[in-house]
Design an enzyme around this catalytic site. Structure first.
Site, short mmCIF file in Angstrom:
data_model
loop_
_atom_site.label_atom_id
_atom_site.label_comp_id
_atom_site.label_asym_id
_atom_site.label_seq_id
_atom_site.Cartn_x
_atom_site.Cartn_y
_atom_site.Cartn_z
N LYS A 23 0.82 -1.22 0.00
CA LYS A 23 0.00 0.00 0.00
C LYS A 23 0.85 1.26 0.00
CE LYS A 23 -4.31 -1.47 2.14
NZ LYS A 23 -3.94 -2.81 2.66
N TRP A 45 4.35 1.37 -0.80
CA TRP A 45 5.31 1.45 -1.91
C TRP A 45 4.62 1.74 -3.23
CZ3 TRP A 45 9.95 2.93 -1.45
CH2 TRP A 45 10.63 2.70 -0.25
N LEU A 80 17.17 1.83 9.11
CA LEU A 80 15.75 2.01 9.43
C LEU A 80 15.41 1.03 10.56
CD1 LEU A 80 12.75 2.76 8.95
CD2 LEU A 80 12.72 1.07 7.12
N ILE A 86 12.56 0.37 13.99
CA ILE A 86 11.45 0.76 14.85
C ILE A 86 11.42 -0.18 16.05
CG2 ILE A 86 8.92 0.88 14.99
CD1 ILE A 86 8.97 1.76 12.03
N SER A 122 4.27 -2.62 13.04
CA SER A 122 3.01 -2.80 12.30
C SER A 122 2.02 -1.66 12.52
CB SER A 122 2.34 -4.14 12.67
OG SER A 122 3.23 -5.18 12.39
N LYS A 123 2.54 -0.48 12.79
CA LYS A 123 1.66 0.68 12.97
C LYS A 123 1.88 1.70 11.85
CE LYS A 123 1.72 0.36 18.04
NZ LYS A 123 0.58 -0.54 18.06
N ARG A 124 2.47 1.25 10.77
CA ARG A 124 2.71 2.10 9.59
C ARG A 124 3.64 3.28 9.90
NH1 ARG A 124 1.55 -1.29 5.84
NH2 ARG A 124 1.70 0.42 4.36
N LEU A 125 4.55 3.05 10.85
CA LEU A 125 5.51 4.10 11.17
C LEU A 125 6.68 4.11 10.17
CD1 LEU A 125 6.14 6.33 13.18
CD2 LEU A 125 7.11 4.63 14.73
N ILE A 127 26.98 -1.05 4.16
CA ILE A 127 27.38 -1.56 5.48
C ILE A 127 26.16 -2.08 6.23
CG2 ILE A 127 28.61 -1.03 7.60
CD1 ILE A 127 30.25 -0.32 5.13
C1 COA Z 1 11.76 -2.59 9.06
C2 COA Z 1 10.82 -2.00 10.09
C3 COA Z 1 11.26 -0.59 10.40
C4 COA Z 1 9.42 -1.99 9.48
O1 COA Z 1 8.52 -1.57 10.46
P1 COA Z 1 7.10 -2.28 10.69
O2 COA Z 1 6.53 -1.76 11.95
O3 COA Z 1 7.32 -3.74 10.57
O4 COA Z 1 6.21 -1.85 9.43
P2 COA Z 1 5.17 -0.63 9.32
O5 COA Z 1 3.83 -1.09 9.72
O6 COA Z 1 5.67 0.54 10.05
O7 COA Z 1 5.23 -0.32 7.75
C5 COA Z 1 4.94 -1.29 6.80
C6 COA Z 1 5.37 -0.78 5.45
O8 COA Z 1 6.80 -0.58 5.46
C7 COA Z 1 7.39 -1.35 4.42
N1 COA Z 1 8.68 -1.87 4.89
C8 COA Z 1 8.89 -2.79 5.85
N2 COA Z 1 10.21 -3.02 5.97
C9 COA Z 1 10.81 -2.24 5.08
C10 COA Z 1 12.16 -2.05 4.73
N3 COA Z 1 13.14 -2.72 5.31
N4 COA Z 1 12.45 -1.15 3.78
C11 COA Z 1 11.47 -0.46 3.17
N5 COA Z 1 10.15 -0.61 3.45
C12 COA Z 1 9.86 -1.50 4.40
C13 COA Z 1 6.42 -2.47 4.18
O9 COA Z 1 6.60 -3.02 2.91
C14 COA Z 1 5.09 -1.79 4.36
O10 COA Z 1 4.75 -1.04 3.20
P3 COA Z 1 3.73 -1.64 2.09
O11 COA Z 1 2.37 -1.55 2.66
O12 COA Z 1 3.93 -0.81 0.87
O13 COA Z 1 4.15 -3.07 1.87
C15 COA Z 1 10.80 -2.83 11.41
O14 COA Z 1 10.27 -4.11 11.13
C16 COA Z 1 12.17 -3.01 12.01
O15 COA Z 1 12.67 -2.13 12.69
N6 COA Z 1 12.78 -4.18 11.75
C17 COA Z 1 14.11 -4.49 12.22
C18 COA Z 1 15.14 -3.69 11.49
C19 COA Z 1 15.05 -3.83 9.98
O16 COA Z 1 14.75 -4.88 9.44
N7 COA Z 1 15.37 -2.72 9.31
C20 COA Z 1 15.34 -2.66 7.88
C21 COA Z 1 16.67 -2.98 7.40
S1 COA Z 1 16.62 -3.10 5.64
#
Ligand code: COA
Length: 505
Positions: free
Chosen positions: A90, A92, A226, A228, A234-237, A505
């Site tokens: 949604k 992207w 990145l 969270i 999962s709060k779309r942050l 990195i």
């Molecule tokens: C990656 C992370 C920030 C995503 O946060 P989340 O709470 O799971 O997801 P949110 O509900 O906030 O957002 C979901 C959206 O972010 C996108 N998203 C999730 N991970 C992503 C990433 N690594 N890069 C870009 N977009 C990402 C999803 O595809 C989704 O968008 P969509 O509806 O178009 O598919 C979180 O899971 C996290 O901190 N993970 C551990 C660290 C990590 O993996 N960091 C990324 C390194 S590449």
């Protein structure tokens, strides 16, 4: 986003087998079965454009059969925690990134260039509002207390492997190194804090990079880290953080970015695979990183991964400050071979490759060795950096110390025409010698991707395929696919070397 190299645990073979089976199975499915399969798998149905059973099953079956093994593999790779992300995209779908299906066939080359053109004047000067109770915070990495806050967030909440056995543990020295290269911008470290407690609960960073994609050089940023807090997932942050770093880059006149990740998003420009070379096999076995093959015994594994005590290349020595110019010249010429690579100036080469002798050994991040010939000319260099992972579950070990192969270059690869066998022999010698240093500095494992010319030495140097992939993405730039060094079956492809000359990195 740097990896996400899910530290591999050697499951590649099983996954490949499963993918092959699946591919054969799909060929034999009836239309009704295809409809059922698509019903059970809305993400796949969405990608194939058939909706939830309301599309044309015949067309969907054809589309399903047209999926190549790589795509199926990618789908398999996105199991577990990634399942949600395979849904509708949604967020992207609203961003200037290529869509799946666009320019996928080899005879359908796209015109490369920006997707959306904007000016700095059009960019909002203020960030988007956050949920009540949270606020934006620019993180000052020069302030040790704030750097430690970032470290704490990442240490507890950053990338883990699928089974949550290991989590990257970027030290504060590696964070400074990775986030503060020449030209770093203080606004590009963006955090989200809980208003009341002031706790840092979200973070994203960018650094500037001159990125060449084929014949065009993009004044781009590299987005990374990145993260969270687990309680706010999962709060779309994540989309909010991504849009904010985009805004901050745009305000500096930067409209393109590169990022990497272990998950599948629309749409990778390239996909590389992780390979792992055991150094301290007993420890890797104890922490569950390396399996004991059924036809082997621990002592065989230890013997297999033994590393010599001494290096073999004549003239090999640690890089010194006086080598910066020669290394930059050699690296620049070597990277020109690849479809996508950064353009490094001398200051950047010094930053990325030269270890600062003032740092204590425990703070050393990068190791670089040059080969100096009898005429004092630098003919080769090789480098690796240190990144530890925490062992999450109960174990006698708290961490795994991994060396990551970084940049290298050799004059032998620049001869015209290239003598492939000579290049292969030279790269094997360089990597083998770097392994000696990895062992001396007590690394447990040496990791490398299938990028650059790595397919010429990975197998010979006993790197085994891991279960992690690293997808490369370009933001607001359409580019034709770039070879990631693996074939459609996710296996090393020494015939078609990678076009990726960029590490993250
Ligand atoms: C990656 C992370 C920030 C995503 O946060 P989340 O709470 O799971 O997801 P949110 O509900 O906030 O957002 C979901 C959206 O972010 C996108 N998203 C999730 N991970 C992503 C990433 N690594 N890069 C870009 N977009 C990402 C999803 O595809 C989704 O968008 P969509 O509806 O178009 O598919 C979180 O899971 C996290 O901190 N993970 C551990 C660290 C990590 O993996 N960091 C990324 C390194 S590449």
């Amino acid at each position: 986003m740097s990896e996400e190299p899910t530290p591999g645990k050697g499951k590649g073979k099983e996954r490949e087998k499963a993918a092959r089976k699946l591919h054969r199975a799909i060929d034999g499915l009836s239309d009704e079965q295809v409809t059922q399969l698509l019903d059970l798998n809305p993400a796949l149905a969405h990608e194939l454009g058939s909706g939830h059973g309301d599309g044309d099953p015949g067309a969907a079956a054809e589309a399903l059969k047209r999926l190549n093994l790589q795509e199926i593999m990618t789908g398999l790779a996105s199991s577990g925690k990634n399942v949600k992300d395979m849904g509708a995209y949604k967020f992207w779908a609203t961003q200037p990134v290529p869509k799946f299906g666009e320019g996928d066939s080899p005879d359908e080359q796209v015109a490369e260039g920006p997707i959306k053109v904007q000016t700095v004047e059009e960019i909002p000067k203020e960030p988007a509002p956050l949920l009540d109770g949270f606020e934006w915070s620019t993180i000052d990495l020069l302030d040790d207390a704030q750097l430690t806050e970032v470290w704490e967030l990442l240490n507890g909440h950053y990338v883990e492997d699928d089974e949550a056995m290991f989590r990257f543990n970027y030290s504060t020295s590696i964070l400074k190194w990775a986030m503060m290269p020449p030209g770093w911008k203080k606004e590009w470290y963006r955090g989200v804090r809980a208003s009341q407690s002031r706790k840092l609960v979200g973070f994203i960073a960018a650094i500037p990079v001159e990125l060449r994609v084929r014949d065009k050089v993009l004044h781009a940023s590299e987005v990374n880290f990145l993260c969270i807090h687990k309680k706010l997932r999962s709060k779309r942050l994540a989309p909010v953080l991504i849009k904010e770093i985009t805004r901050l880059c745009n305000l500096e006149g930067v409209f393109q970015a590169i990022y990497t990740g272990g998950i599948v998003l629309p749409k990778p420009v390239s996909t590389c695979r992780y390979f792992h070379r055991a150094i301290n096999w007993p420890k890797l076995y104890e922490v569950g990183f390396s399996p004991l093959p059924s036809n082997s015994k621990p002592q065989f594994q230890i013997r297999k991964y033994a590393v010599p005590d001494r290096t073999s290349l004549r003239g090999l020595r640690e890089m010194q400050k006086k080598d910066v110019g020669a290394v930059q010249d050699l690296l620049t010429r070597y990277l020109a071979k690849f479809d996508m690579a950064a353009e490094f100036n001398k200051q950047e080469v010094e930053h990325w490759l030269l270890h600062n002798k003032k740092d204590a050994l425990e703070d050393q991040v990068v190791w670089t060795y040059v080969v100096e010939d009898d005429h004092k000319k630098i003919t080769d260099f090789i480098s690796f950096y240190c990144l530890e992972s925490s062992v999450i579950g109960p174990s006698t070990h708290s961490n795994v110390k991994a060396a990551y192969l970084f940049y290298y270059a050799t004059e032998i690869g620049l001869a015209k025409p290239v003598d492939r066998e000579a290049l292969k022999a030279r790269l094997n010698a360089l990597v083998s010698d770097s392994l000696v240093y990895c062992k001396q500095y007590k690394f447990d494992v040496y990791n490398a991707l299938s990028l650059m010319d790595n397919a010429l030495f990975l197998e010979e140097q006993k790197f085994g395929p891991g279960d992690g992939q690293l997808h490369y993405y370009l933001f607001n730039y359409r580019a034709n696919p770039i070879a990631g060094g693996i074939d459609k079956r996710n296996r090393l492809d020494p015939e078609a070397l990678s076009g990726i000359g960029k590490t993250q990195i």
